[in-house]
Design an enzyme around this catalytic site. Structure first.
Site, PDB file in Angstrom:
ATOM      1  CB  VAL A 152      -0.480  -2.371   4.760  1.00 46.89           C
ATOM      2  CG1 VAL A 152      -0.808  -3.831   4.569  1.00 46.89           C
ATOM      3  CG2 VAL A 152      -0.872  -1.530   3.568  1.00 46.89           C
ATOM      4  CE  LYS A 153      -1.032   2.443   2.147  1.00 42.60           C
ATOM      5  NZ  LYS A 153      -2.068   2.905   1.257  1.00 42.60           N
ATOM      6  CG  HIS A 154       1.794   5.393   8.988  1.00 43.44           C
ATOM      7  ND1 HIS A 154       1.700   5.573   7.635  1.00 43.44           N
ATOM      8  CD2 HIS A 154       3.110   5.371   9.284  1.00 43.44           C
ATOM      9  CE1 HIS A 154       2.920   5.674   7.129  1.00 43.44           C
ATOM     10  NE2 HIS A 154       3.795   5.562   8.109  1.00 43.44           N
ATOM     11  CG  HIS A 184      -5.337  -0.912   3.184  1.00 37.16           C
ATOM     12  ND1 HIS A 184      -4.300  -1.739   3.551  1.00 37.16           N
ATOM     13  CD2 HIS A 184      -6.159  -1.641   2.401  1.00 37.16           C
ATOM     14  CE1 HIS A 184      -4.491  -2.931   3.012  1.00 37.16           C
ATOM     15  NE2 HIS A 184      -5.610  -2.898   2.306  1.00 37.16           N
TER      16      HIS A 184
END
Ligand SMILES: *Cc1c(COP(=O)(O)O)cnc(C)c1O
Length: 403
Positions: free
Chosen positions: A198-200, A196
């Protein structure tokens, strides 16, 4: 900067920033864009060579034998629970202090999610609490590496061995994290990551499950493609048409477009995690001067992946509650957030299972005092300074005076 006498934006003063700073955000560059465009010019838009290429690179990155790409982290959790054969009557232990998908995935397959409360320093699931929840029906444990801080895996692995349980790590916060020098992704029986934005690293949407077990890898692959005995590419390459549906599977495939993006992003992972660590270090150092704000605890034997930076407010030192501080920071244009509403307090869980306030006191207290500060690799030094200035400004305004 000294904001001591500056009027808060929420009281009509000037905000610290003129533009809104989100709490998390992807970083896609021209190289990433070109990688996706290149795929659009080929014959494969989905389940083509980019999927296998990404899976191989990802497995290598986290030190696992196999990686299986799926349409989301949630699909990955569902597939992992399926791969274990969890069904009605089976119990799976997880933390209440997480995103709902960590527990929902057990319910998808008809199993029972059992919660074990968290430790106070890391907000990670407490190994002691896990052990107290084990029954003859317990089949697996789903630890969540909260915020990117690895769980106490030595303890959790020892508990799993003692009781014959399987471990599915919800590693959606922890890509790039290490526990005692070992990458998260190759420790438990399966580890689940999210792509997603917002993930790394991101693929728009996407997920990956890693494992060292070839049997589990096969079940994950099959589940994401309707539990069909072959996929389209295999049939084309074999010049064959025949397939069988061997179980109830889903369409949880990730496209070649997405895997091209994820593969390009993966090259930047180390840099992204370093930048996240830099920003977290700046926050922790600056906040040590503000006794009202408690920075997140970090144990010595981990590399933190810093998906999110969650502070706790010491309400005994403040005249305002979390809601008021949150609103004041938002008015300063700082995109603070709250992680997480404990899963057992969501209406679906309360109404279906009868959970209530007081069931998991450590997770509830963490939730009540938590504020997530913005943290993403593309943040500038000025962004970081703005966050700290706003926190200082708001805390100074609401600081309890002596006596
Ligand atoms: C993001 C996340 C998920 C779900 O991932 P998606 O890719 O959004 O489906 C699951 N568990 C945790 C802890 C997460 O943060």
């Amino acid at each position: 900067m000294n904001y001591t006498r500056a009027k808060l934006a929420i009281e009509g003063g000037e905000p610290v920033r003129s533009t809104y700073l989100p709490y998390g955000m992807h970083w896609v560059d021209e190289e990433d864009i070109q990688a996706v465009v290149d795929v659009l010019r080929t014959g494969w838009l989905t389940t083509g060579p980019k999927v296998a290429e990404f899976e191989e690179a990802f497995a290598e990155q986290v030190g696992a034998r196999y990686a299986v790409a799926l349409s989301s982290g949630t699909a990955g959790l569902h597939a992992a629970v399926y791969a274990l054969g969890v069904g009605p009557g089976d119990e799976v232990i997880t933390t209440p202090y997480t995103f709902a998908a960590s527990a929902n995935c057990v319910l998808f397959q008809g199993g029972t999610a059992v919660f074990a409360d968290v430790d106070e320093d890391t907000f990670n699931i407490s190994p002691r609490a896990i052990e107290e929840r084990i029954t003859s029906r317990t089949k697996a444990i789903i630890p969540v590496h909260f915020a990117g801080h690895p769980c106490d895996m030595d303890e959790i692995v020892a508990i799993a061995r003692r009781h014959g349980l399987t471990i599915i790590e919800d590693a959606c916060h922890a890509l790039g994290a290490e526990y005692k020098g070992v990458s998260i992704g190759g420790i438990g029986d399966m580890s689940v990551f999210s792509l997603h934005p917002v993930k790394h690293i991101t693929a728009g949407e996407g997920g990956v499950v890693t494992t060292n077990n070839p049997h589990l890898a096969e079940r994950l692959r099959s589940f994401r493609n309707h539990s069909m005995s072959t996929d389209a590419r295999e049939r084309m390459e074999a010049g064959a048409w025949y397939y069988e549906v061997t179980d109830l599977g889903y369409n949880y495939r990730l496209t070649d477009l997405q895997c091209a993006l994820a593969l390009s992003q993966l090259k930047k992972l180390e840099h992204f995690v370093e930048l996240r660590n830099d920003i977290a270090a700046q926050y922790t150092q600056a906040l040590s001067l503000l006794p009202e704000v408690i920075p997140p605890g970090v144990r010595p034997d981990v590399r933190h992946a810093w998906h999110i930076y969650v502070v706790r407010l010491d309400s005994s030192r403040l005249e305002a509650d979390r809601e008021a501080i949150f609103a004041a920071l938002r008015a300063e244009n700082i995109g603070v957030n709250v992680h997480y509403i404990p899963v057992h307090l969501h209406p679906y869980y309360r109404e279906r299972f009868g959970y209530k306030r007081g069931d998991y006191p450590v997770a509830e207290a963490a939730y009540d005092s938590a504020i997530t500060l913005p943290l993403f690799p593309k943040m500038t030094h000025q962004d970081v300074r703005d966050v700290l200035s706003a926190v200082e400004k708001v805390v100074e305004r609401y600081r309890k005076t002596e006596g």
